[in-house]
Design an enzyme around this catalytic site. Sequence first.
Site, PDB file in Angstrom:
ATOM      1  CD  GLU A 172      -2.638   1.257  -0.048  1.00 55.20           C
ATOM      2  OE1 GLU A 172      -3.326   0.316  -0.470  1.00 55.20           O
ATOM      3  OE2 GLU A 172      -2.511   2.325  -0.677  1.00 55.20           O
ATOM      4  CE  LYS A 231       4.958   0.779   1.720  1.00 58.49           C
ATOM      5  NZ  LYS A 231       4.230   2.019   1.518  1.00 58.49           N
ATOM      6  CB  CYS A 287       5.866   3.410   7.213  1.00 63.69           C
ATOM      7  SG  CYS A 287       4.380   2.497   7.654  1.00 63.69           S
TER       8      CYS A 287
HETATM    9  P1  NAD Z   1      -2.071  -0.471  12.686  1.00 63.83           P
HETATM   10  O1  NAD Z   1      -1.285  -0.774  13.896  1.00 63.83           O
HETATM   11  O2  NAD Z   1      -2.834   0.801  12.590  1.00 63.83           O
HETATM   12  O3  NAD Z   1      -3.112  -1.644  12.422  1.00 63.83           O
HETATM   13  C1  NAD Z   1      -2.797  -2.997  12.510  1.00 63.83           C
HETATM   14  C2  NAD Z   1      -3.997  -3.738  13.129  1.00 63.83           C
HETATM   15  O4  NAD Z   1      -3.757  -5.147  13.033  1.00 63.83           O
HETATM   16  C3  NAD Z   1      -4.212  -3.437  14.615  1.00 63.83           C
HETATM   17  O5  NAD Z   1      -5.520  -2.912  14.804  1.00 63.83           O
HETATM   18  C4  NAD Z   1      -4.036  -4.811  15.306  1.00 63.83           C
HETATM   19  O6  NAD Z   1      -4.912  -5.007  16.398  1.00 63.83           O
HETATM   20  C5  NAD Z   1      -4.373  -5.761  14.176  1.00 63.83           C
HETATM   21  N1  NAD Z   1      -3.825  -7.106  14.355  1.00 63.83           N
HETATM   22  C6  NAD Z   1      -2.554  -7.467  14.666  1.00 63.83           C
HETATM   23  N2  NAD Z   1      -2.454  -8.803  14.709  1.00 63.83           N
HETATM   24  C7  NAD Z   1      -3.677  -9.319  14.417  1.00 63.83           C
HETATM   25  C8  NAD Z   1      -4.198 -10.636  14.276  1.00 63.83           C
HETATM   26  N3  NAD Z   1      -3.415 -11.694  14.444  1.00 63.83           N
HETATM   27  N4  NAD Z   1      -5.493 -10.772  13.960  1.00 63.83           N
HETATM   28  C9  NAD Z   1      -6.290  -9.700  13.774  1.00 63.83           C
HETATM   29  N5  NAD Z   1      -5.857  -8.421  13.877  1.00 63.83           N
HETATM   30  C10 NAD Z   1      -4.558  -8.234  14.191  1.00 63.83           C
HETATM   31  O7  NAD Z   1      -1.044  -0.591  11.471  1.00 63.83           O
HETATM   32  P2  NAD Z   1      -1.151   0.148  10.041  1.00 63.83           P
HETATM   33  O8  NAD Z   1      -0.634   1.529  10.140  1.00 63.83           O
HETATM   34  O9  NAD Z   1      -2.496  -0.096   9.466  1.00 63.83           O
HETATM   35  O10 NAD Z   1      -0.062  -0.664   9.216  1.00 63.83           O
HETATM   36  C11 NAD Z   1      -0.297  -1.988   8.803  1.00 63.83           C
HETATM   37  C12 NAD Z   1       0.762  -2.373   7.783  1.00 63.83           C
HETATM   38  O11 NAD Z   1       0.627  -1.536   6.633  1.00 63.83           O
HETATM   39  C13 NAD Z   1       2.202  -2.204   8.266  1.00 63.83           C
HETATM   40  O12 NAD Z   1       2.980  -3.224   7.716  1.00 63.83           O
HETATM   41  C14 NAD Z   1       2.618  -0.877   7.662  1.00 63.83           C
HETATM   42  O13 NAD Z   1       4.003  -0.817   7.429  1.00 63.83           O
HETATM   43  C15 NAD Z   1       1.868  -0.885   6.352  1.00 63.83           C
HETATM   44  N6  NAD Z   1       1.577   0.449   5.803  1.00 63.83           N
HETATM   45  C16 NAD Z   1       1.104   1.439   6.622  1.00 63.83           C
HETATM   46  C17 NAD Z   1       0.779   2.671   6.069  1.00 63.83           C
HETATM   47  C18 NAD Z   1       0.243   3.786   6.928  1.00 63.83           C
HETATM   48  O14 NAD Z   1       0.069   4.876   6.408  1.00 63.83           O
HETATM   49  N7  NAD Z   1      -0.012   3.589   8.209  1.00 63.83           N
HETATM   50  C19 NAD Z   1       0.895   2.888   4.696  1.00 63.83           C
HETATM   51  C20 NAD Z   1       1.354   1.854   3.892  1.00 63.83           C
HETATM   52  C21 NAD Z   1       1.682   0.629   4.461  1.00 63.83           C
HETATM   53  C1  UGA Z   2       4.570   7.498   3.745  1.00 64.19           C
HETATM   54  C2  UGA Z   2       4.605   7.433   2.213  1.00 64.19           C
HETATM   55  O1  UGA Z   2       4.453   8.757   1.691  1.00 64.19           O
HETATM   56  C3  UGA Z   2       3.495   6.539   1.689  1.00 64.19           C
HETATM   57  O2  UGA Z   2       3.609   6.403   0.269  1.00 64.19           O
HETATM   58  C4  UGA Z   2       3.608   5.162   2.352  1.00 64.19           C
HETATM   59  O3  UGA Z   2       2.550   4.335   1.926  1.00 64.19           O
HETATM   60  C5  UGA Z   2       3.566   5.310   3.851  1.00 64.19           C
HETATM   61  O4  UGA Z   2       4.647   6.190   4.278  1.00 64.19           O
HETATM   62  C6  UGA Z   2       3.779   4.025   4.572  1.00 64.19           C
HETATM   63  O5  UGA Z   2       4.343   3.093   4.040  1.00 64.19           O
HETATM   64  O6  UGA Z   2       3.369   4.033   5.732  1.00 64.19           O
HETATM   65  P1  UGA Z   2       3.110   8.794   5.539  1.00 64.19           P
HETATM   66  O7  UGA Z   2       4.198   8.385   6.468  1.00 64.19           O
HETATM   67  O8  UGA Z   2       1.713   8.513   5.920  1.00 64.19           O
HETATM   68  O9  UGA Z   2       3.338   8.113   4.114  1.00 64.19           O
HETATM   69  O10 UGA Z   2       3.193  10.373   5.261  1.00 64.19           O
HETATM   70  P2  UGA Z   2       4.202  11.273   4.393  1.00 64.19           P
HETATM   71  O11 UGA Z   2       3.420  12.301   3.706  1.00 64.19           O
HETATM   72  O12 UGA Z   2       5.117  10.453   3.573  1.00 64.19           O
HETATM   73  O13 UGA Z   2       5.047  11.998   5.536  1.00 64.19           O
HETATM   74  C7  UGA Z   2       5.968  11.279   6.339  1.00 64.19           C
HETATM   75  C8  UGA Z   2       6.736  12.254   7.211  1.00 64.19           C
HETATM   76  O14 UGA Z   2       7.628  13.040   6.429  1.00 64.19           O
HETATM   77  C9  UGA Z   2       5.848  13.251   7.955  1.00 64.19           C
HETATM   78  O15 UGA Z   2       6.353  13.460   9.253  1.00 64.19           O
HETATM   79  C10 UGA Z   2       5.970  14.505   7.115  1.00 64.19           C
HETATM   80  O16 UGA Z   2       5.731  15.668   7.853  1.00 64.19           O
HETATM   81  C11 UGA Z   2       7.424  14.416   6.682  1.00 64.19           C
HETATM   82  N1  UGA Z   2       7.714  15.157   5.440  1.00 64.19           N
HETATM   83  C12 UGA Z   2       7.093  14.833   4.280  1.00 64.19           C
HETATM   84  C13 UGA Z   2       8.663  16.165   5.466  1.00 64.19           C
HETATM   85  O17 UGA Z   2       9.251  16.469   6.512  1.00 64.19           O
HETATM   86  N2  UGA Z   2       8.948  16.835   4.308  1.00 64.19           N
HETATM   87  C14 UGA Z   2       8.344  16.515   3.129  1.00 64.19           C
HETATM   88  O18 UGA Z   2       8.660  17.173   2.099  1.00 64.19           O
HETATM   89  C15 UGA Z   2       7.387  15.486   3.119  1.00 64.19           C
END
Ligand code: NAD
Ligand code: UGA
Length: 487
Positions: A172, A231, A287
Amino acid sequence: MIPSKVTNIACIGAGYVGGPTMAVIAQKCPHIKVTVVDINEQRIADWNDTDLDKLPVYEPGLDQVVAEARDRNLFFSTDVENAIREAQMIFISVNTPTKTYGVGKGMAADLKYVELCARQIAEVATEDKIVVEKSTLPVRTAQSIRTILDASPARPLSSSPAPRFSVLSNPEFLAEGTAVKDLHNPDRVLIGGDEDEDGQRAMNALVEVYANWVPRERILTTRIWSSELSKLTANAFLAQRISSINALSALCEQTGADVDEVAHAIGTDSRIGPKFLKSSVGFGGSCFQKDILNLVYLCRHFNLPEVADYWEQVVKLNDYQKHRFAKQIIDTLFNTVSGKKIAFLGWAFKKDTNDTRESAAIYVADELLQDRAEIHVYDPKVTEERIFADLEYLQQHRSNSCNSSEFVQLDPALIRNLVTVHNDPYEALKDSHAIAVLTEWDEFRAYDWQKIYDAMRKPAFVFDGRNILNREELKRIGFEIKGIGKG
Ligand code: NAD
Ligand code: UGA
């Protein structure tokens, strides 16, 4: 047979990715039943709350998407087993934090939650299924998932053959704060799968899901290892740009150059481009740091120390930037902040989210608390409970991992004594010696800065960790203003 078309999807993990991603799939595919499951009962209750302000994830526009699809073809539940049993396609969207114990502590991704999901699917499934890695995972994790699935427990009472599984990688790329926009209109969707017949059927099934709203040319299909590695690479490249501009911000401060002007000047070169060049107090979020550390760990594992060191520097520079900002506050306030009131505008790691994971604010606060500052925080979306939990978690985490003699572990009672969280920004700012802007919330620009100045102690300092305020205007009012990378 591995399904080539799906009408029933389950997603394990109802967090920042699972919730919004599945809500949009359900919105755009009314013919598919989507069930999001989680072991966290409170989270599921919040997703089901009729008051849409109580959704556990704050994202602009998400409430409307949930309102449209929930109870039509979008369901949130704690019944993980039933969702697995019914679905033809199961997304694994659980957290993959940095390990805090054992082998790879502080670097490797902790895959225990992913492994648990794979084991549960193996135990419960009775029919062939597609399993999709939505969580961010180290390259070659699909191999481990497949090994667990293929070793699904024998079913002595069943005469039917063991179910077959096809594992896909579908990382994602949404960013928090713009998740709905990113999901509605992604730059690309990436799907990696096996080259065999089952792999191709599974990939086609997932392509068909996204093709309901994403143009086909933006749906990229690759080999599974390429998808997994892309990713981590995408996040590493994005974070690298921020660390690059932040490194130069330090030089700007020494030379009188202005980092925003430098960023604009280089960003107008079409080969460089303008995005992700905003200098700041340091990147946060769940992340960037975790994924780069994971990449570093992988490189060391594959005996590539030079490559590992190269990427590790992106995280080190980010730590340096947070420290530099805190130190600037202490130095400017005549070398001590003890007993001084420092107002924090913002706690979330970026605007338009209630997520605080790895937010720079936590580290800056910790450093100021080491010198016994009194911190008054205002954030439009972050709760008091969350702020104290963040600070307390850092104390435990640091005591496990940090050997710095400068930092001592702060007692929770002391933290509660020194930190106050406000619902009204003007209350947080009143009588303060200095203001630190930690998050770029739009509302901060619109405040009555004359009123704030009048209510502050003098000299009134502003440390703009996001370079969002109107410097000329604030100087005219009488503030001493310092930004990031402003000479
Ligand atoms: P999160 O902590 O918000 O959510 C994860 C959820 O999974 C929690 O609610 C937890 O209770 C649940 N969980 C864990 N183990 C479980 C199980 N065995 N059965 C059922 N539920 C279970 O995490 P997130 O931010 O959604 O991130 C999830 C993944 O996506 C991570 O690998 C992260 O790196 C990736 N990711 C996150 C973002 C983002 O913006 N947060 C963007 C891209 C990718
Ligand atoms: C980032 C990536 O942008 C997503 O593509 C990815 O899916 C995600 O991580 C993930 O894998 O979790 P996110 O962390 O939600 O997304 O937000 P960003 O907009 O990337 O910002 C990350 C951090 O960098 C923030 O603290 C933001 O303030 C900072 N940032 C961003 C800067 O300091 N300068 C910039 O120019 C951009």
